[in-house]
Design a protein around this motif. Structure first.
Motif, short mmCIF file in Angstrom:
data_model
loop_
_atom_site.label_atom_id
_atom_site.label_comp_id
_atom_site.label_asym_id
_atom_site.label_seq_id
_atom_site.Cartn_x
_atom_site.Cartn_y
_atom_site.Cartn_z
N GLN A 347 0.83 -1.21 0.00
CA GLN A 347 0.00 0.00 0.00
C GLN A 347 0.87 1.26 0.00
O GLN A 347 0.54 2.25 -0.66
CB GLN A 347 -0.94 0.00 1.20
CG GLN A 347 -2.04 -1.04 1.11
CD GLN A 347 -3.06 -0.90 2.22
OE1 GLN A 347 -2.87 -0.14 3.16
NE2 GLN A 347 -4.14 -1.65 2.12
N ALA A 348 1.97 1.23 0.73
CA ALA A 348 2.89 2.37 0.75
C ALA A 348 3.44 2.63 -0.65
O ALA A 348 3.59 3.79 -1.07
CB ALA A 348 4.02 2.13 1.73
N LEU A 349 3.73 1.56 -1.39
CA LEU A 349 4.23 1.71 -2.75
C LEU A 349 3.18 2.34 -3.65
O LEU A 349 3.49 3.22 -4.47
CB LEU A 349 4.64 0.34 -3.30
CG LEU A 349 5.27 0.33 -4.70
CD1 LEU A 349 6.55 1.17 -4.71
CD2 LEU A 349 5.56 -1.10 -5.15
N VAL A 350 1.92 1.94 -3.49
CA VAL A 350 0.84 2.54 -4.29
C VAL A 350 0.71 4.02 -3.97
O VAL A 350 0.55 4.86 -4.87
CB VAL A 350 -0.50 1.81 -4.04
CG1 VAL A 350 -1.65 2.54 -4.75
CG2 VAL A 350 -0.43 0.36 -4.51
N ARG A 351 0.79 4.37 -2.68
CA ARG A 351 0.68 5.78 -2.29
C ARG A 351 1.82 6.63 -2.83
O ARG A 351 1.69 7.85 -2.94
CB ARG A 351 0.58 5.91 -0.77
CG ARG A 351 -0.79 5.58 -0.20
CD ARG A 351 -0.89 6.01 1.25
NE ARG A 351 -0.05 5.20 2.10
CZ ARG A 351 -0.45 4.11 2.77
NH1 ARG A 351 -1.71 3.70 2.67
NH2 ARG A 351 0.39 3.44 3.52
N SER A 352 2.94 6.00 -3.16
CA SER A 352 4.07 6.76 -3.70
C SER A 352 3.86 7.14 -5.15
O SER A 352 4.64 7.91 -5.72
CB SER A 352 5.37 5.94 -3.57
OG SER A 352 5.40 4.87 -4.50
N ARG A 353 2.82 6.59 -5.78
CA ARG A 353 2.51 6.93 -7.16
C ARG A 353 1.64 8.18 -7.22
O ARG A 353 1.10 8.61 -6.21
CB ARG A 353 1.81 5.75 -7.84
CG ARG A 353 2.66 4.48 -7.86
CD ARG A 353 1.86 3.27 -8.29
NE ARG A 353 2.67 2.06 -8.18
CZ ARG A 353 2.18 0.83 -8.09
NH1 ARG A 353 0.87 0.64 -8.11
NH2 ARG A 353 2.99 -0.21 -7.98
N ALA A 354 1.49 8.71 -8.41
CA ALA A 354 0.72 9.95 -8.57
C ALA A 354 -0.77 9.72 -8.39
O ALA A 354 -1.52 10.67 -8.12
CB ALA A 354 0.99 10.57 -9.94
N GLY A 355 -1.24 8.49 -8.54
CA GLY A 355 -2.66 8.18 -8.33
C GLY A 355 -3.40 7.99 -9.65
O GLY A 355 -2.81 7.93 -10.73
N SER A 356 -4.72 7.88 -9.53
CA SER A 356 -5.56 7.65 -10.70
C SER A 356 -6.30 8.94 -11.06
O SER A 356 -6.44 9.85 -10.24
CB SER A 356 -6.56 6.52 -10.42
OG SER A 356 -7.37 6.83 -9.31
N PRO A 357 -6.80 9.04 -12.32
CA PRO A 357 -7.37 10.30 -12.77
C PRO A 357 -8.61 10.72 -12.00
O PRO A 357 -9.45 9.91 -11.63
CB PRO A 357 -7.70 10.04 -14.24
CG PRO A 357 -7.72 8.56 -14.40
CD PRO A 357 -6.77 8.03 -13.38
N ALA A 358 -8.71 12.03 -11.76
CA ALA A 358 -9.89 12.60 -11.10
C ALA A 358 -11.10 12.48 -12.02
O ALA A 358 -10.98 12.24 -13.23
CB ALA A 358 -9.62 14.07 -10.78
#
Length: 537
Positions: A347-358
């Motif tokens: 989960q920490a690795l996922v949070r380090s990404r920019a995320g998914s489109p708004a």
């Protein structure tokens, strides 16, 4: 269906009618706090709209602001566009020549300046013949003012008029509401005009649960300056939702921010990673029990920093990504149900990404050489392109048309990977990638790994010329106070985690990584500084 304009007067009247008892808390220059209700704020907005008329400001004029996050600035955020004019927020950290260029490019007739910032603006005013009036807000600063007919006191001006009565009307939702200029890190600042429609839709986007979920029960602290990309749109969203709004005032320190978070029981806060690095040591477990979202943008969030927030305060940093050209929100890194079974490390690795489109935002990856669209497979790397109702279709005036495709997409200049869940990993800015021996090396990945070393406070990686490999990475590192981190420590840490060819050839230690006007690492400065650096063997 009724055809009603999506315009800021609706947002203003909604707040005035529904949320009059809610409050705006602001820190002054002397660190004292003032509290004003939305009802009181709305009356001042109405007076300010009348005052702009009394000053003879043209009906569609640009009104510049040279202010921190303050009550007067929030009044300007609504009085200017609701009266049909264009809010033009000026970055107080721009170099003198860029500031002059931005004001001239915007065509500002009037500039509203806080007293503590007056001297640095007044130093260039004679280079700005189009600026007819400089309206000065008393922010508690002791700075003195010269005698000049162009200078007008803000509160005296408001007291001299009766508030506008009735409803503000903006019939054309595509009319310009605000103007921001890019920070100038890739050339001279470029102007972006936000319409009423785009601003309202962007505010609604921030109110969506999977973005920031801004709501009436929230206490919102935008640490990001209101002079930068409209504080990421949070002031507009807060007023739309009726949130309690907390404003940091002039030059807030990490302790100031921490005190506001603690004392005002903040639920949502937003700032760049360098701010959160400084604020965390000022807080302890249990200090902010109502905090539910700490948003970070502007540059990549080191996993170590996000996890430090999670372990200390129970709330990790949530990363988002955007651009001035995008109002600025493009992605949000909030986890989804697909991540529920993941380990804390995953989960920490996922949070380090920019995320998914708004909501309402579309993304695509494009091969920069062929123009072909690339798959979302978590592997393919390409330039990230963006489209949506709050994304610019062009720059104002003489901006760079090459940044926009023939079919209407914005070319971001970022190299990215998108996984099959739509989560974006920003590999690097195209200009910050290191091309060594024909292979690309991500400066962002290297920086995250270096900042994972316990004794490192900041790290920036740049490319320096190399006679054999064309370019090689150089790590520029700031140690934490009292830490004894050596060049060999950094290189050994990286060698355990990366292929040998990706490990920097050398490490230099700095007292501080230089910052741009928006708080990002200034890699242009570092590249100039180390252009002739000879790599250690």
């Amino acid at each position: 269906m009724q055809d009603r304009p999506l315009a800021l007067p609706h947002v203003f009247h909604r707040a005035e009618q529904l949320f009059g008892a809610k409050t705006i808390v602001a820190r002054a220059a002397d660190s004292t706090l003032t509290t004003r209700t939305y009802r009181e704020w709305a009356q001042r907005v109405r007076r300010l709209a009348a005052a702009l008329d009394a000053l003879g400001v043209s009906p569609d004029a640009r009104v510049g602001t040279y202010c921190w996050n303050s009550p007067a600035h929030l009044e300007l955020y609504f009085a200017v566009p609701c009266s049909g004019r264009v809010l033009h927020t000026l970055n107080i950290r721009l170099p003198v020549d860029q500031l002059v260029g931005v004001v001239e490019h915007g065509g500002d007739e009037v500039v509203v300046v806080e007293r503590g910032l007056f001297a640095q603006f007044w130093a260039v005013v004679d280079r700005l013949p189009a600026v007819r009036r400089v309206v000065v807000v008393d922010d508690g600063s002791p700075a003195s003012l010269p005698v000049d007919d162009r200078i007008v006191d803000y509160d005296t001006l408001l007291a001299s008029v009766e508030p506008v009565s009735g409803r503000f009307v903006v019939e054309d939702e595509n009319r310009a509401a605000a103007m921001c200029h890019t920070s100038g890190t890739t050339g001279k600042p470029k102007g972006v005009l936000y319409s009423h429609r785009s601003t309202v839709l962007h505010s609604l986007g921030l109110m969506v649960a999977d973005a920031a979920g801004v709501g009436e029960r929230d206490v919102l602290l935008p640490v990001v300056p209101m002079f930068h990309a409209n504080a990421w749109g949070y002031p507009f969203a807060a007023v739309f939702a009726g949130s309690t709004l907390v404003l940091t005032g002039p030059s807030p320190s990490p302790r100031d921010v921490a005190d506001l978070m603690r004392e005002q029981r903040v639920t949502i806060a937003a700032a760049v990673p360098t701010i959160w690095t400084g604020v965390l040591p000022e807080l302890a477990a249990g200090d902010v029990p109502d905090l539910r979202l700490v948003f970070s943008g502007g540059s990549a969030v080191p996993i170590s920093l996000s996890e430090a927030w999670r372990t200390t305060l129970g709330v990790p940093l949530t990363q988002g990504w955007g651009m001035t050209e995008c109002s600025p929100m493009v992605t949000s890194g909030r986890l989804r149900t697909v991540h529920d079974g993941a380990t804390e490390e995953e989960q920490a690795l996922v949070r380090s990404r920019a995320g998914s489109p708004a909501s309402l935002i579309e993304l695509r990856l494009v091969d920069p050489d062929t123009g072909a669209e690339l798959p979302w497979d978590g592997v393919a790397r390409g330039e990230l392109q963006v489209a949506g109702p709050w994304v610019a279709a062009s720059y104002y005036g003489d901006g760079d048309p090459s940044r926009f495709t023939a079919d209407g997409w914005l070319c971001t200049g970022d190299v990215a990977v998108i996984d099959d869940h739509g989560f974006v990993t920003l590999v690097d800015r195209t200009k910050d990638l290191v091309k060594s021996g024909g292979e690309w090396i991500s400066s962002v990945e290297l920086e995250n790994l270096v900042m994972g070393i316990a004794g490192v406070a900041e790290a920036a990686v740049i490319a320096v010329p190399h006679p054999k490999w064309s370019e090689r990475p150089l790590a520029c590192v700031v140690r934490r106070p009292g830490a004894d981190v050596s060049r060999d420590d950094v290189l050994a840490h990286l060698a355990e985690r990366l292929p040998r060819w990706q490990v920097p050839d050398d490490v230099v230690f700095l007292d501080e990584v230089p910052k741009t006007s928006t708080g990002k690492f200034d890699k242009n400065d570092l590249r100039r500084r180390y252009a002739g650096h000879v790599m250690a063997p």
